[in-house]
Each structure stands twice: as C-alpha cells, then as structure tokens.
Design an enzyme around this catalytic site. Sequence first.
Site, mmCIF file in Angstrom:
data_model
loop_
_atom_site.group_PDB
_atom_site.id
_atom_site.type_symbol
_atom_site.label_atom_id
_atom_site.label_comp_id
_atom_site.label_asym_id
_atom_site.label_seq_id
_atom_site.Cartn_x
_atom_site.Cartn_y
_atom_site.Cartn_z
ATOM 1 N N HIS A 31 -11.384 70.355 -9.448
ATOM 2 C CA HIS A 31 -10.767 71.646 -9.757
ATOM 3 C C HIS A 31 -9.311 71.441 -10.206
ATOM 4 O O HIS A 31 -8.874 72.009 -11.207
ATOM 5 C CB HIS A 31 -10.766 72.557 -8.522
ATOM 6 N N HIS A 36 -10.637 69.746 0.306
ATOM 7 C CA HIS A 36 -10.013 68.549 -0.261
ATOM 8 C C HIS A 36 -8.853 68.091 0.594
ATOM 9 O O HIS A 36 -8.190 68.901 1.247
ATOM 10 C CB HIS A 36 -9.472 68.800 -1.677
#
Length: 184
Positions: free
Chosen positions: A109, A149
């Site tokens: 992302h 993450h």
Amino acid sequence: MMDWIINLDAGILLFIQETIRNPVLTPLFAAVTVLGNAAVVWILISLGMSASRKTRKTALMCAVALLVSLLINNMVLKNIVGRIRPYEAIAGLVPLIGKPRDYSFPSGHTASSFAAAWVLFRRLPRRFGIPALMLAGLIGISRLYLGVHYPTDVLFGVISGIGCGCAACALVSAPARGKRHAKT
C-alpha cells in the site's frame, strides 16, 4: 542490531494500539487504507489525468510507477523476505481489519502510494503534488494504525515507492530524450 529493530517495531505498534487507537480515528484510517487497496485511488487519478493532453504523460508515468512497484515490492521482495505480519508475531497486537494473506515486508500500500504520489509531486504543481504525498503518507500510517504492517515495512515502502516513481519518470522520458538526440 536486528533484535533492536524488531523490538522497536513491536514497541511502536503496541504504543499505537494502546494510546492512539480510538473510536473516532479507527473508521477514518480504515477508509484511508481502502484507498490504497489495489492502488485504486492512484489508478483513478491516473485515468482522470489521461483524459487531458497536458497530463497524459504524467498519467503514463504514474501507471508505470504502479507497475514497477507491484513487480518489485509485491511480487519479488515480499516473497524473498517472507516476513510474517505483526499480529502473528507480537503478542497482544490486534489487527483492526481483515488479515492480509501475503507477507508483510514491504508495505505494498505504502510503496504503490509513494510511487504514484512522487510522480505527481515531481510533475504537477505543488498544490496537487503536496496533497498527493500527504495522502500517500496517511495510507502508510493507516497500515500501522490498523496493525497490519511493521514500521520498517512502511518506511521501506516509502523509500521503494519513491525509487519506483523516479524509475518510472526516467523510463517514460527516455524515448523522448532519445528522439531529441537522434535529430541532432
């Protein structure tokens, strides 16, 4: 050294979970992260720019940047590094969205967002480029806030994304430079 980084990553994520997460921010960050799903916001921006002759080359650069980022980060690096997601490794960390099925490093992302945003920042007036970078930054931060993450995944995504953006600008501009040199 590696243990220090791993502990710092875990500490940051647990700090976010314990002190920053709240009922107001959670839906906002969940919405922001969706913009980065499959680079949808950047693809839509590129498609919109391709309609104008003035921004068509920039749109092509964004598309190339997204493709380069996909190949390098999602198809190669994630599989080579094979880093498990933080919620699988950090006791007590709870992800706030559905658990991604791929590896964690680097943040796709973030990388795709910075790849496209960097092109926009370099090629468009600052009034468009700076908000693009800000959106890319928010998408990266959303990945931390949501617990999917590690901070180092996002940091490398920023660096890699900017590199992919630079590479795309060079790749798309190279044929034009070659034509100018051939005429002289």
